[in-house]
Design a protein around this motif. Structure first.
Motif, PDB file in Angstrom:
ATOM      1  N   ALA A 248       0.826  -1.218   0.000  1.00  0.00           N
ATOM      2  CA  ALA A 248       0.000   0.000   0.000  1.00  0.00           C
ATOM      3  C   ALA A 248       0.856   1.262   0.000  1.00  0.00           C
ATOM      4  O   ALA A 248       0.503   2.257  -0.643  1.00  0.00           O
ATOM      5  CB  ALA A 248      -0.931  -0.006   1.209  1.00  0.00           C
TER       6      ALA A 248
ATOM      7  N   THR B 177       0.289   3.750  -3.106  1.00  0.00           N
ATOM      8  CA  THR B 177      -0.156   5.114  -2.829  1.00  0.00           C
ATOM      9  C   THR B 177       0.837   6.132  -3.390  1.00  0.00           C
ATOM     10  O   THR B 177       0.440   7.139  -3.982  1.00  0.00           O
ATOM     11  CB  THR B 177      -0.343   5.318  -1.314  1.00  0.00           C
TER      12      THR B 177
ATOM     13  N   ARG C 291       0.471   6.242  -7.147  1.00  0.00           N
ATOM     14  CA  ARG C 291      -0.751   6.949  -7.532  1.00  0.00           C
ATOM     15  C   ARG C 291      -0.561   8.460  -7.424  1.00  0.00           C
ATOM     16  O   ARG C 291      -0.941   9.207  -8.327  1.00  0.00           O
ATOM     17  CB  ARG C 291      -1.922   6.518  -6.659  1.00  0.00           C
ATOM     18  N   LEU C 292       0.009   8.919  -6.323  1.00  0.00           N
ATOM     19  CA  LEU C 292       0.245  10.345  -6.151  1.00  0.00           C
ATOM     20  C   LEU C 292       1.164  10.868  -7.249  1.00  0.00           C
ATOM     21  O   LEU C 292       0.939  11.945  -7.805  1.00  0.00           O
ATOM     22  CB  LEU C 292       0.834  10.631  -4.770  1.00  0.00           C
TER      23      LEU C 292
ATOM     24  N   THR D 255      -6.774   9.439 -13.057  1.00  0.00           N
ATOM     25  CA  THR D 255      -7.578   8.367 -12.465  1.00  0.00           C
ATOM     26  C   THR D 255      -7.983   7.352 -13.524  1.00  0.00           C
ATOM     27  O   THR D 255      -7.926   6.146 -13.293  1.00  0.00           O
ATOM     28  CB  THR D 255      -8.823   8.946 -11.764  1.00  0.00           C
TER      29      THR D 255
ATOM     30  N   THR E 188      -4.363   0.035  -3.621  1.00  0.00           N
ATOM     31  CA  THR E 188      -4.220   1.453  -3.300  1.00  0.00           C
ATOM     32  C   THR E 188      -3.885   2.285  -4.529  1.00  0.00           C
ATOM     33  O   THR E 188      -4.143   3.482  -4.557  1.00  0.00           O
ATOM     34  CB  THR E 188      -3.129   1.680  -2.230  1.00  0.00           C
ATOM     35  N   PHE E 189      -3.299   1.670  -5.534  1.00  0.00           N
ATOM     36  CA  PHE E 189      -2.984   2.385  -6.771  1.00  0.00           C
ATOM     37  C   PHE E 189      -4.272   2.735  -7.521  1.00  0.00           C
ATOM     38  O   PHE E 189      -4.437   3.845  -7.997  1.00  0.00           O
ATOM     39  CB  PHE E 189      -2.066   1.524  -7.642  1.00  0.00           C
TER      40      PHE E 189
ATOM     41  N   THR F 225      -8.462   3.144  -7.463  1.00  0.00           N
ATOM     42  CA  THR F 225      -9.533   3.359  -6.493  1.00  0.00           C
ATOM     43  C   THR F 225     -10.827   3.729  -7.187  1.00  0.00           C
ATOM     44  O   THR F 225     -10.852   4.568  -8.080  1.00  0.00           O
ATOM     45  CB  THR F 225      -9.206   4.490  -5.501  1.00  0.00           C
TER      46      THR F 225
END
Length: 116
Positions: free
Chosen positions: A11, A15, A18-19, A31, A68-69, A71
């Motif tokens: 995670a 995360t 993703r950020l 997204t 977590t990547f 969502t």
């Protein structure tokens, strides 16, 4: 306990990735790209790696990293934001692109990941 630790480590990486994509690309396009890429990656891993992977590795990569990547909540926020602004056609197009792109990417990942 090892699976929980694996999810936490995965995670952290998911995360951060993703950020990074959000910062580089900007939402809501990031997204969409993240969810399509994540659908492909998870399907590829399920087809190729899951049969032989340990439960700890599956926990780290599935719910940890890719959970977590990608969502669904980010998709929901993008759709609500667009529709609240009266942008119904872009909201519908975004939803269609997310569903079609995600399903197509998952199909491709499963297909490419099959052992021959």
């Amino acid at each position: 306990m090892r699976q929980l630790a694996a999810v936490i480590v995965g995670a952290l990486v998911g995360t951060a990735l993703r950020l990074g994509v959000d910062v580089l690309v900007g939402t809501p396009l990031s997204t969409l790209l993240i969810n399509i890429a994540g659908s492909f990656a998870l399907a590829l891993l399920v087809a190729r790696l899951w049969p032989t992977a340990t439960p700890v590795l599956r926990a780290a990569l599935g719910p940890g990293l890719l959970g977590t990547f990608t969502t669904f909540s980010a998709v929901a926020v993008a759709l609500v934001s667009l529709s609240a602004a009266g942008e119904w056609m872009p909201a519908l197009a975004y939803l269609a692109a997310t569903l079609i792109g995600g399903l197509a990417a998952a199909f491709l990942g499963l297909r490419l990941g099959r052992r021959r």
